[in-house]
Scaffold this active site. Structure first.
Site, PDB file in Angstrom:
ATOM      1  N   LYS A  84       0.826  -1.203   0.000  1.00 35.66           N
ATOM      2  CA  LYS A  84       0.000   0.000   0.000  1.00 35.66           C
ATOM      3  C   LYS A  84       0.868   1.263   0.000  1.00 35.66           C
ATOM      4  CE  LYS A  84      -4.029   1.676   2.650  1.00 35.66           C
ATOM      5  NZ  LYS A  84      -4.928   1.306   3.773  1.00 35.66           N
ATOM      6  N   SER A 159      -9.521   1.576   2.136  1.00 35.18           N
ATOM      7  CA  SER A 159      -8.486   2.330   1.470  1.00 35.18           C
ATOM      8  C   SER A 159      -7.412   1.475   0.808  1.00 35.18           C
ATOM      9  CB  SER A 159      -7.817   3.265   2.492  1.00 35.18           C
ATOM     10  OG  SER A 159      -7.218   2.525   3.541  1.00 35.18           O
ATOM     11  N   SER A 183     -10.670  -1.104   5.849  1.00 37.17           N
ATOM     12  CA  SER A 183      -9.800  -0.789   4.713  1.00 37.17           C
ATOM     13  C   SER A 183      -9.057  -1.976   4.133  1.00 37.17           C
ATOM     14  CB  SER A 183      -8.793   0.295   5.104  1.00 37.17           C
ATOM     15  OG  SER A 183      -9.454   1.527   5.267  1.00 37.17           O
TER      16      SER A 183
END
Length: 462
Positions: A84, A159, A183
């Site tokens: 990420k 996310s 997320s």
């Protein structure tokens, strides 16, 4: 035969060790897929938004040379991964999509990124996120919008949406995400992959922008003059957010947890250690399941519900004991549980629409959370696992409105607002419980769906 780029990380690692495939060939296969299929901010999936291909090729070559000499770096020797974007990675943009940090380049690897590299992984690049890592989509002005591989008109989630899309496309064998309000879990659900939100304390977030890296990797003397300079006490901070692995199978989640769920370095240096307990149950005929698949306040999409019911029925057919009426809380208690989650989430700051709580508020919520945790603990004396939705619906179409103004729709249910999207993730994370999302099938529209499997605290391997 399954192509290498869609095989599990543990299978890829074994293939490298057994000389069935080289790390160079494996990495090149993944890079070719990214270049051919990922697209960019305007078209395609747009998952891998930072690409470090030259470094990846060099590390893959070094991995093969090391293996030829009998040197195995670790369980992920030569295996290609992505992480990420918000996690610091040396020499690469690590912005967290925060305004003002658009050009921030990290000078160290986040703690969990370093652990994956120490295990032998080859980093190909970084995956897309929303601003502040605070949305159920993954779109921002700097990198553009990520799209769901199963339907480009829909979101891959957020996310960690770029992370889930990368796995679904075969761009990487393993991913590192983070979770505070779903997320990890929501993108895994939307993209048809697996994700694990660890028990709090097992998923360290040091080096997740805007927080500085762990002091063992970035000493205080190196923070002077840095754009990213603030960090929380690693020994005592207690919030909600955790980092966690994402993969295409549960075996890879388990492998990653053994690598990542290790003592925080400051506490380890002081002598603190732990060992993850074994799964509560290994025999499905002895498995005790609480199935909570719908809720009056936020109904589950009927097509999604059918897939969840199918998963429960499969377990029943295999001999598991299933209770469809068991609930950890009464309806009145449940409302209060969700409110505690919202209050704590809001205290994260302006990004979530709130402000820092007073000390009195902090203590009140701590007391309430303790009640929630004890209630869950009693519940898991009677059950090994709680099965529930991830969110009420499958992947939704891209939205540009601010979160409070959005309306979400599903098959056979009433429209609902943002609270419905955070309900199921929130009532789990507020108690620090481990939660794994695994696919259960696809809707008639072809959208993948997952189920949230929740266990007692620290029984992450269950």
């Amino acid at each position: 035969m399954v192509p290498w780029c869609f095989r599990a990380a543990f299978e890829q690692a074994r293939g490298i060790r057994d000389r069935e495939v080289t790390s160079v060939a494996l990495v090149e296969d993944h890079l070719t897929r990214i270049e051919r299929l990922d697209g960019n901010r305007k078209t395609g999936v747009n998952a891998v938004i930072i690409r470090d291909f030259s470094s990846a090729r060099a590390r893959a070559k070094a991995a093969d040379e090391a293996l030829a000499k009998g040197d195995i770096w670790g369980p992920l020797h030569g295996v290609p991964i992505t992480v990420k974007e918000a996690f610091m990675t040396t020499g690469l943009l690590s912005t967290g999509a925060w305004p003002g940090l658009e050009s921030y380049v990290a000078d160290s690897n986040a703690l969990q990124v370093q652990r994956l590299l120490d295990a032998g992984a080859v980093l190909l690049g970084k995956t897309n996120i929303p601003p502040f890592c605070a949305d159920w989509q993954s779109a921002n002005p700097q990198y553009g919008r990520s799209r769901n591989p199963w339907n480009l008109a829909r979101t891959p989630g957020g996310s960690s949406g770029g992370s889930a899309a990368s796995l679904a496309c075969g761009f990487a064998a393993l991913e590192l995400g983070s979770d505070i309000a779903g997320s990890i879990r929501i993108p895994a659900h939307f993209c048809g992959v697996c994700g694990h939100k660890p028990s709090y304390g097992l998923g360290h977030l040091h080096g997740s922008v805007p927080l500085a890296n762990h002091r063992s990797l970035q000493p205080a003397s190196q923070l002077k003059g840095k754009l990213v300079h603030a960090r929380e006490d690693p020994s005592f901070h207690h919030g909600l957010a955790v980092s966690g692995p994402m993969a295409r199978c549960c075996e890879d989640l388990e492998l990653a947890m053994h690598l990542l769920a290790r003592p925080e370095p400051v506490m380890a240096k002081a002598g603190w250690s732990f060992q993850l307990p074994p799964p509560k149950c290994m025999d499905v005929s002895k498995l005790r399941v609480a199935a909570w698949l719908d809720n009056e306040a936020f109904r589950t999409d009927r097509d999604y519900l059918a897939l969840l019911e199918g998963a429960v029925s499969t377990l029943e057919a295999a001999g598991a004991s299933v209770d469809r009426s068991a609930r950890p809380f009464t309806d009145e208690q449940l409302h209060k549980v969700y409110r505690v989650f919202v209050e704590i989430l809001s205290s994260a700051g302006e990004a979530f629409g709130g402000a820092a709580p007073t000390l009195a508020d902090h203590f009140k919520n701590a007391i309430k959370r303790n009640f929630i945790k004890e209630t869950y603990a009693d519940f898991f004396e009677r059950f090994d696992v709680l099965m529930c939705p991830v969110v009420p619906i499958p992947a939704f179409p891209h939205m540009d409105e601010p979160i409070p103004q959005r309306t979400f729709t599903g098959t056979g249910i009433s429209d609902f607002k943002a609270a419905g999207m955070s309900f199921w993730p929130g009532i789990v994370i507020v108690a620090d419980l481990p939660s794994t999302v695994v696919p259960v099938g696809r809707t008639p529209e072809g959208l993948p769906c997952g189920v949230q499997l929740v266990g007692p605290n620290f029984y992450d391997l269950t």
